[in-house]
Design an enzyme around this catalytic site. Structure first.
Site, PDB file in Angstrom:
ATOM      1  N   ASP A  11     -18.454 -12.285  21.225  1.00  0.00           N
ATOM      2  CA  ASP A  11     -19.520 -11.983  22.165  1.00  0.00           C
ATOM      3  C   ASP A  11     -20.810 -11.857  21.350  1.00  0.00           C
ATOM      4  O   ASP A  11     -20.767 -11.720  20.119  1.00  0.00           O
ATOM      5  CB  ASP A  11     -19.199 -10.672  22.892  1.00  0.00           C
ATOM      6  CG  ASP A  11     -20.360 -10.153  23.700  1.00  0.00           C
ATOM      7  OD1 ASP A  11     -20.840 -10.883  24.584  1.00  0.00           O
ATOM      8  OD2 ASP A  11     -20.801  -9.024  23.431  1.00  0.00           O
ATOM      9  N   ASP A  13     -24.464 -10.151  22.575  1.00  0.00           N
ATOM     10  CA  ASP A  13     -25.237  -8.916  22.733  1.00  0.00           C
ATOM     11  C   ASP A  13     -24.341  -7.689  22.628  1.00  0.00           C
ATOM     12  O   ASP A  13     -23.333  -7.573  23.328  1.00  0.00           O
ATOM     13  CB  ASP A  13     -25.951  -8.911  24.087  1.00  0.00           C
ATOM     14  CG  ASP A  13     -27.020  -9.983  24.176  1.00  0.00           C
ATOM     15  OD1 ASP A  13     -27.707 -10.209  23.167  1.00  0.00           O
ATOM     16  OD2 ASP A  13     -27.162 -10.603  25.243  1.00  0.00           O
ATOM     17  N   ASP A 166     -17.792  -6.042  22.901  1.00  0.00           N
ATOM     18  CA  ASP A 166     -18.175  -4.630  22.954  1.00  0.00           C
ATOM     19  C   ASP A 166     -18.081  -4.046  24.357  1.00  0.00           C
ATOM     20  O   ASP A 166     -18.487  -2.907  24.568  1.00  0.00           O
ATOM     21  CB  ASP A 166     -19.612  -4.457  22.436  1.00  0.00           C
ATOM     22  CG  ASP A 166     -20.654  -4.984  23.420  1.00  0.00           C
ATOM     23  OD1 ASP A 166     -21.575  -4.229  23.781  1.00  0.00           O
ATOM     24  OD2 ASP A 166     -20.549  -6.154  23.834  1.00  0.00           O
TER      25      ASP A 166
END
Length: 220
Positions: A11, A13, A166
């Site tokens: 991922d 961001d 995240d």
């Protein structure tokens, strides 16, 4: 130390990049343009993760979404690079993986051209074999098509590639795509929220990825 995985799908961001300041700036720029009050940084963090269309639909409604997306993209092209930094250990970990010959890709709900621009500005784009985002028939995460395409580009089977993110949406995406998944608290989800998503690996920081690829962690 034997590696458990042969490739990595990251991922962006909150995992590799801290772009919350840029997203917050652009979101409030759009809100003010439409006569709506700006939101606090904490609210922006809670709203992100599901793609630009979803963010602006949530903020302004479907009727204003198309124009809002255009305004956001215009603003992001200007302020994005200057308000984005690498997350802690992102440089060191991706460098170690690259030097060890681990193929890597990025699966982000950010438009792919912005992802490439930011990674290039920060000097790490060359480490990734492919960067994907929604558009051109690819739906945003948690739909798995983006990850399917990246795994094929990396030349591995889904079970051989570790997805790193995240948020709980990254866990859901990995499950749908058949990938094992590791998560690191990056700001949008707390550690408890991530634990409830039941990832395969819940890490303290990105350095925890290295042993999963047979690479020792050096330094502190």
């Amino acid at each position: 130390m034997s590696p458990a995985y042969a490739a990595a799908v990251f991922d962006l961001d909150g995992t590799l990049l801290d772009s919350y300041a840029a997203i917050h700036d652009c979101l409030n720029h759009v809100l003010v343009a439409f006569g709506s009050p700006p939101v606090a940084p904490e609210e922006t963090r809670r709203m992100v993760g599901h793609g630009l269309d979803a963010l602006l639909r949530q903020a302004l409604g479907e009727e204003r979404r198309v124009r809002a997306v255009a305004l956001f993209r215009e603003r992001y092209a200007v302020v994005g690079p200057g308000k984005t930094t690498l997350m802690p250990w992102a440089d060191e970990v991706t460098d170690a993986l690259s030097r060890s010959g681990i193929p890597m890709a990025v699966a982000s709900n950010k438009p792919a051209e912005f992802s490439r621009q930011l990674l290039d500005e920060l000097g790490v784009l060359h480490r990734f074999s492919a960067v994907a985002g929604p558009g051109d028939g690819i739906p945003p995460k948690p739909e798995p098509e983006m990850v399917f395409r990246l795994v094929r580009a990396l030349g591995v089977l889904p079970a051989e590639a570790l997805m790193a993110g995240d948020m709980d949406v990254d866990v859901e995406t990995a499950r749908r795509a058949g990938l094992p998944v590791a998560v690191v608290p990056g700001g949008s989800c707390s550690r408890d929220e991530l634990a409830r998503a039941r990832p395969d690996h819940l890490l303290e920081d990105l350095r925890g990825l290295l042993p999963l690829f047979g690479i020792p962690v050096r330094g502190g």
